[in-house]
Design a protein around this motif. Sequence first.
Motif, PDB file in Angstrom:
ATOM      1  N   HIS A 126      -4.700 -15.149  -7.040  1.00 58.69           N
ATOM      2  CA  HIS A 126      -5.579 -14.186  -7.725  1.00 58.69           C
ATOM      3  C   HIS A 126      -6.543 -13.530  -6.733  1.00 58.69           C
ATOM      4  O   HIS A 126      -6.724 -12.304  -6.740  1.00 58.69           O
ATOM      5  N   LEU A 127      -7.144 -14.351  -5.847  1.00 58.90           N
ATOM      6  CA  LEU A 127      -8.063 -13.804  -4.851  1.00 58.90           C
ATOM      7  C   LEU A 127      -7.350 -12.834  -3.908  1.00 58.90           C
ATOM      8  O   LEU A 127      -7.888 -11.775  -3.568  1.00 58.90           O
ATOM      9  N   ALA A 128      -6.148 -13.204  -3.485  1.00 60.71           N
ATOM     10  CA  ALA A 128      -5.409 -12.346  -2.555  1.00 60.71           C
ATOM     11  C   ALA A 128      -5.080 -11.007  -3.189  1.00 60.71           C
ATOM     12  O   ALA A 128      -5.207  -9.948  -2.550  1.00 60.71           O
ATOM     13  N   ALA A 133      -4.749  -4.904  -5.937  1.00 59.53           N
ATOM     14  CA  ALA A 133      -3.414  -4.761  -6.497  1.00 59.53           C
ATOM     15  C   ALA A 133      -3.434  -4.151  -7.893  1.00 59.53           C
ATOM     16  O   ALA A 133      -4.354  -4.405  -8.683  1.00 59.53           O
ATOM     17  N   SER A 134      -2.409  -3.368  -8.173  1.00 63.83           N
ATOM     18  CA  SER A 134      -2.148  -2.884  -9.542  1.00 63.83           C
ATOM     19  C   SER A 134      -1.227  -3.905 -10.183  1.00 63.83           C
ATOM     20  O   SER A 134      -0.035  -3.953  -9.875  1.00 63.83           O
ATOM     21  N   THR A 135      -1.749  -4.751 -11.058  1.00 66.66           N
ATOM     22  CA  THR A 135      -0.953  -5.849 -11.623  1.00 66.66           C
ATOM     23  C   THR A 135      -0.557  -5.610 -13.068  1.00 66.66           C
ATOM     24  O   THR A 135      -0.022  -6.499 -13.724  1.00 66.66           O
ATOM     25  N   VAL A 161       0.841  -1.207   0.000  1.00 71.55           N
ATOM     26  CA  VAL A 161       0.000   0.000   0.000  1.00 71.55           C
ATOM     27  C   VAL A 161       0.869   1.247   0.000  1.00 71.55           C
ATOM     28  O   VAL A 161       0.630   2.200  -0.765  1.00 71.55           O
ATOM     29  N   GLU A 162       1.887   1.267   0.842  1.00 70.85           N
ATOM     30  CA  GLU A 162       2.756   2.442   0.937  1.00 70.85           C
ATOM     31  C   GLU A 162       3.490   2.722  -0.373  1.00 70.85           C
ATOM     32  O   GLU A 162       3.775   3.879  -0.707  1.00 70.85           O
ATOM     33  N   ARG A 163       3.747   1.675  -1.132  1.00 67.52           N
ATOM     34  CA  ARG A 163       4.473   1.833  -2.393  1.00 67.52           C
ATOM     35  C   ARG A 163       3.543   2.006  -3.589  1.00 67.52           C
ATOM     36  O   ARG A 163       4.000   2.124  -4.717  1.00 67.52           O
ATOM     37  N   GLY A 164       2.239   2.029  -3.337  1.00 68.28           N
ATOM     38  CA  GLY A 164       1.284   2.260  -4.401  1.00 68.28           C
ATOM     39  C   GLY A 164       0.956   1.050  -5.254  1.00 68.28           C
ATOM     40  O   GLY A 164       0.282   1.166  -6.278  1.00 68.28           O
ATOM     41  N   ALA A 165       1.412  -0.137  -4.822  1.00 65.82           N
ATOM     42  CA  ALA A 165       1.120  -1.359  -5.568  1.00 65.82           C
ATOM     43  C   ALA A 165      -0.232  -1.942  -5.180  1.00 65.82           C
ATOM     44  O   ALA A 165      -0.877  -2.612  -5.983  1.00 65.82           O
ATOM     45  N   PHE A 166      -0.636  -1.717  -3.928  1.00 64.26           N
ATOM     46  CA  PHE A 166      -1.935  -2.162  -3.429  1.00 64.26           C
ATOM     47  C   PHE A 166      -2.747  -0.932  -3.044  1.00 64.26           C
ATOM     48  O   PHE A 166      -2.195   0.064  -2.575  1.00 64.26           O
ATOM     49  N   HIS A 167      -4.067  -1.031  -3.183  1.00 61.74           N
ATOM     50  CA  HIS A 167      -4.903   0.147  -2.950  1.00 61.74           C
ATOM     51  C   HIS A 167      -6.017  -0.102  -1.931  1.00 61.74           C
ATOM     52  O   HIS A 167      -6.926   0.717  -1.820  1.00 61.74           O
TER      53      HIS A 167
END
Length: 210
Positions: free
Chosen positions: A199-201, A207-209, A154-160
């Motif tokens: 995928h669920l996680a 996630a920004s994938t 989250v802190e790195r912007g990969a997860f929202h």
Amino acid sequence: MINVTDPERARPRGRAADGPPGDAVIIEATIAVMAEHGYHGTSVRDIAVRAGLSPAALYHHFASKQEVLATIMERGIEALLARTQAALAAAGDDPCDRLRALVEVHILFHLEDQRGTLLGTSELRALEEPVRTRHVAKRVAQQRLFDHVVVDGVERGAFHTALPLEAARAIVVMCTGVASWFSPSGPASPEEMVRRYQHLALDMVAASTD
């Protein structure tokens, strides 16, 4: 991906793999009997009979039924922590890869010995002090590995996700729970379950994938 057909990986969660050979027989018998009858419904004689030993012979290896349970629980969580830490070390720096690695090791580990997984989940309440407090601390340490990966993402912007700690806890519960219903004879392999739950996680942490 961990090769679950490897003979070393196929051994039950590290519980019976460590210690003297006689310990392994008793531990496997204990898991089998307690999976059927629970801790309080199992006697030392029950374990000894399942192991093909006399109660006196069992006491040569373990001082009590409680000591057998504590050994099973402690070997399990210590093996899980070690494998999780190794998986993270090998996963690199990308938050999505790190979360995938956590899901993979957690699911495959718990599917190696489903009876042992259910025993570890249901009989925590039967552990006596001071083992129980130490064991709970190790479980918390395992959860913190998931927490750190999600919060860092989250802190790195990969997860929202707006709820990183809640998402991390939900992922752990979800992955552990596979052992309660998964059938080796079913249509999906452990590896397929890993792919689905990865995928669920990633969906759970938004996630920004790309």
